[in-house]
Scaffold this motif. Sequence first.
Motif, PDB file in Angstrom:
ATOM      1  N   CYS A   4       0.852  -1.184   0.000  1.00 16.32           N
ATOM      2  CA  CYS A   4       0.000   0.000   0.000  1.00 16.32           C
ATOM      3  C   CYS A   4       0.888   1.234   0.000  1.00 16.32           C
ATOM      4  O   CYS A   4       2.081   1.164   0.291  1.00 16.32           O
ATOM      5  CB  CYS A   4      -0.947  -0.002   1.189  1.00 16.32           C
ATOM      6  SG  CYS A   4      -0.138   0.078   2.770  1.00 16.32           S
ATOM      7  N   LEU A   5       0.299   2.343  -0.371  1.00 21.18           N
ATOM      8  CA  LEU A   5       1.006   3.621  -0.397  1.00 21.18           C
ATOM      9  C   LEU A   5       0.505   4.484   0.744  1.00 21.18           C
ATOM     10  O   LEU A   5      -0.694   4.651   0.918  1.00 21.18           O
ATOM     11  CB  LEU A   5       0.752   4.346  -1.718  1.00 21.18           C
ATOM     12  CG  LEU A   5       1.285   3.684  -2.964  1.00 21.18           C
ATOM     13  CD1 LEU A   5       0.802   4.436  -4.187  1.00 21.18           C
ATOM     14  CD2 LEU A   5       2.782   3.673  -2.944  1.00 21.18           C
ATOM     15  N   TYR A  11       8.961  13.205   4.222  1.00 17.61           N
ATOM     16  CA  TYR A  11       9.917  12.220   3.721  1.00 17.61           C
ATOM     17  C   TYR A  11      10.982  11.850   4.743  1.00 17.61           C
ATOM     18  O   TYR A  11      11.606  10.799   4.645  1.00 17.61           O
ATOM     19  CB  TYR A  11      10.576  12.703   2.422  1.00 17.61           C
ATOM     20  CG  TYR A  11      11.448  13.920   2.582  1.00 17.61           C
ATOM     21  CD1 TYR A  11      12.790  13.795   2.916  1.00 17.61           C
ATOM     22  CD2 TYR A  11      10.943  15.191   2.390  1.00 17.61           C
ATOM     23  CE1 TYR A  11      13.601  14.907   3.058  1.00 17.61           C
ATOM     24  CE2 TYR A  11      11.736  16.311   2.522  1.00 17.61           C
ATOM     25  CZ  TYR A  11      13.069  16.161   2.858  1.00 17.61           C
ATOM     26  OH  TYR A  11      13.853  17.265   3.004  1.00 17.61           O
ATOM     27  N   SER A  12      11.198  12.669   5.761  1.00 20.81           N
ATOM     28  CA  SER A  12      12.216  12.359   6.764  1.00 20.81           C
ATOM     29  C   SER A  12      11.661  11.538   7.927  1.00 20.81           C
ATOM     30  O   SER A  12      12.386  11.265   8.886  1.00 20.81           O
ATOM     31  CB  SER A  12      12.832  13.646   7.304  1.00 20.81           C
ATOM     32  OG  SER A  12      11.861  14.398   8.000  1.00 20.81           O
ATOM     33  N   HIS A  33       9.621   1.531   2.036  1.00 22.41           N
ATOM     34  CA  HIS A  33      10.541   2.194   1.116  1.00 22.41           C
ATOM     35  C   HIS A  33      10.018   3.584   0.794  1.00 22.41           C
ATOM     36  O   HIS A  33       8.823   3.767   0.585  1.00 22.41           O
ATOM     37  CB  HIS A  33      10.677   1.415  -0.198  1.00 22.41           C
ATOM     38  CG  HIS A  33      11.108   0.001  -0.016  1.00 22.41           C
ATOM     39  ND1 HIS A  33      12.398  -0.341   0.284  1.00 22.41           N
ATOM     40  CD2 HIS A  33      10.418  -1.147  -0.066  1.00 22.41           C
ATOM     41  CE1 HIS A  33      12.478  -1.658   0.401  1.00 22.41           C
ATOM     42  NE2 HIS A  33      11.280  -2.170   0.187  1.00 22.41           N
ATOM     43  N   ASN A  34      10.915   4.548   0.759  1.00 20.88           N
ATOM     44  CA  ASN A  34      10.559   5.897   0.321  1.00 20.88           C
ATOM     45  C   ASN A  34      10.387   5.913  -1.190  1.00 20.88           C
ATOM     46  O   ASN A  34      11.160   5.276  -1.907  1.00 20.88           O
ATOM     47  CB  ASN A  34      11.671   6.886   0.661  1.00 20.88           C
ATOM     48  CG  ASN A  34      11.335   7.735   1.840  1.00 20.88           C
ATOM     49  OD1 ASN A  34      11.488   7.274   2.948  1.00 20.88           O
ATOM     50  ND2 ASN A  34      10.888   8.932   1.586  1.00 20.88           N
ATOM     51  N   LEU A  45       5.882  10.120   0.220  1.00 20.58           N
ATOM     52  CA  LEU A  45       5.132   8.926  -0.134  1.00 20.58           C
ATOM     53  C   LEU A  45       5.966   7.712   0.248  1.00 20.58           C
ATOM     54  O   LEU A  45       7.166   7.667  -0.023  1.00 20.58           O
ATOM     55  CB  LEU A  45       4.858   8.946  -1.638  1.00 20.58           C
ATOM     56  CG  LEU A  45       3.913   7.953  -2.232  1.00 20.58           C
ATOM     57  CD1 LEU A  45       2.499   8.191  -1.724  1.00 20.58           C
ATOM     58  CD2 LEU A  45       3.924   8.072  -3.732  1.00 20.58           C
ATOM     59  N   PHE A  46       5.335   6.726   0.856  1.00 20.54           N
ATOM     60  CA  PHE A  46       6.024   5.529   1.294  1.00 20.54           C
ATOM     61  C   PHE A  46       5.319   4.298   0.735  1.00 20.54           C
ATOM     62  O   PHE A  46       4.094   4.221   0.756  1.00 20.54           O
ATOM     63  CB  PHE A  46       6.045   5.435   2.822  1.00 20.54           C
ATOM     64  CG  PHE A  46       6.893   6.467   3.483  1.00 20.54           C
ATOM     65  CD1 PHE A  46       8.217   6.219   3.777  1.00 20.54           C
ATOM     66  CD2 PHE A  46       6.369   7.707   3.811  1.00 20.54           C
ATOM     67  CE1 PHE A  46       9.005   7.170   4.387  1.00 20.54           C
ATOM     68  CE2 PHE A  46       7.137   8.668   4.424  1.00 20.54           C
ATOM     69  CZ  PHE A  46       8.462   8.399   4.710  1.00 20.54           C
ATOM     70  N   PHE A  47       6.098   3.332   0.250  1.00 17.71           N
ATOM     71  CA  PHE A  47       5.584   2.020  -0.121  1.00 17.71           C
ATOM     72  C   PHE A  47       5.723   1.128   1.107  1.00 17.71           C
ATOM     73  O   PHE A  47       6.828   0.948   1.619  1.00 17.71           O
ATOM     74  CB  PHE A  47       6.377   1.413  -1.284  1.00 17.71           C
ATOM     75  CG  PHE A  47       6.122   2.082  -2.597  1.00 17.71           C
ATOM     76  CD1 PHE A  47       5.005   1.777  -3.340  1.00 17.71           C
ATOM     77  CD2 PHE A  47       7.005   3.028  -3.091  1.00 17.71           C
ATOM     78  CE1 PHE A  47       4.764   2.389  -4.550  1.00 17.71           C
ATOM     79  CE2 PHE A  47       6.778   3.653  -4.298  1.00 17.71           C
ATOM     80  CZ  PHE A  47       5.657   3.324  -5.031  1.00 17.71           C
ATOM     81  N   VAL A  48       4.608   0.572   1.576  1.00 19.19           N
ATOM     82  CA  VAL A  48       4.620  -0.247   2.783  1.00 19.19           C
ATOM     83  C   VAL A  48       4.162  -1.649   2.418  1.00 19.19           C
ATOM     84  O   VAL A  48       3.090  -1.834   1.848  1.00 19.19           O
ATOM     85  CB  VAL A  48       3.693   0.355   3.870  1.00 19.19           C
ATOM     86  CG1 VAL A  48       3.716  -0.505   5.113  1.00 19.19           C
ATOM     87  CG2 VAL A  48       4.103   1.772   4.188  1.00 19.19           C
TER      88      VAL A  48
END
Length: 86
Positions: A4-5, A11-12, A33-34, A45-48
């Motif tokens: 999921c996003l 971002y930090s 992942h960023n 935005l992060f990929f989880v």
Amino acid sequence: CWVCLVGFLHYSTLHTDITSALAELGHSVKSIHNAKNRNNCTLPLFFVDIRQQENNNNIHHITYLLNTIVKIEKPIKKKTWPTAMS
């Protein structure tokens, strides 16, 4: 494994903070992942990757995470055109 996003987080933000916040809500995180744009700049935005559980569909209803309004959605699959066979 579900992907999921998580959008609108700075971002930090530490990956361990995101993992612990989702764990408090009952989700088991495998990796984070960023997302980066074409210029290799980080995006909010992060990929989880989430381990398979019964409550995975409930993750899309989360609106607050780490005192921030977030939006969690499924990743968009790229549409590819069929290649011409000649």
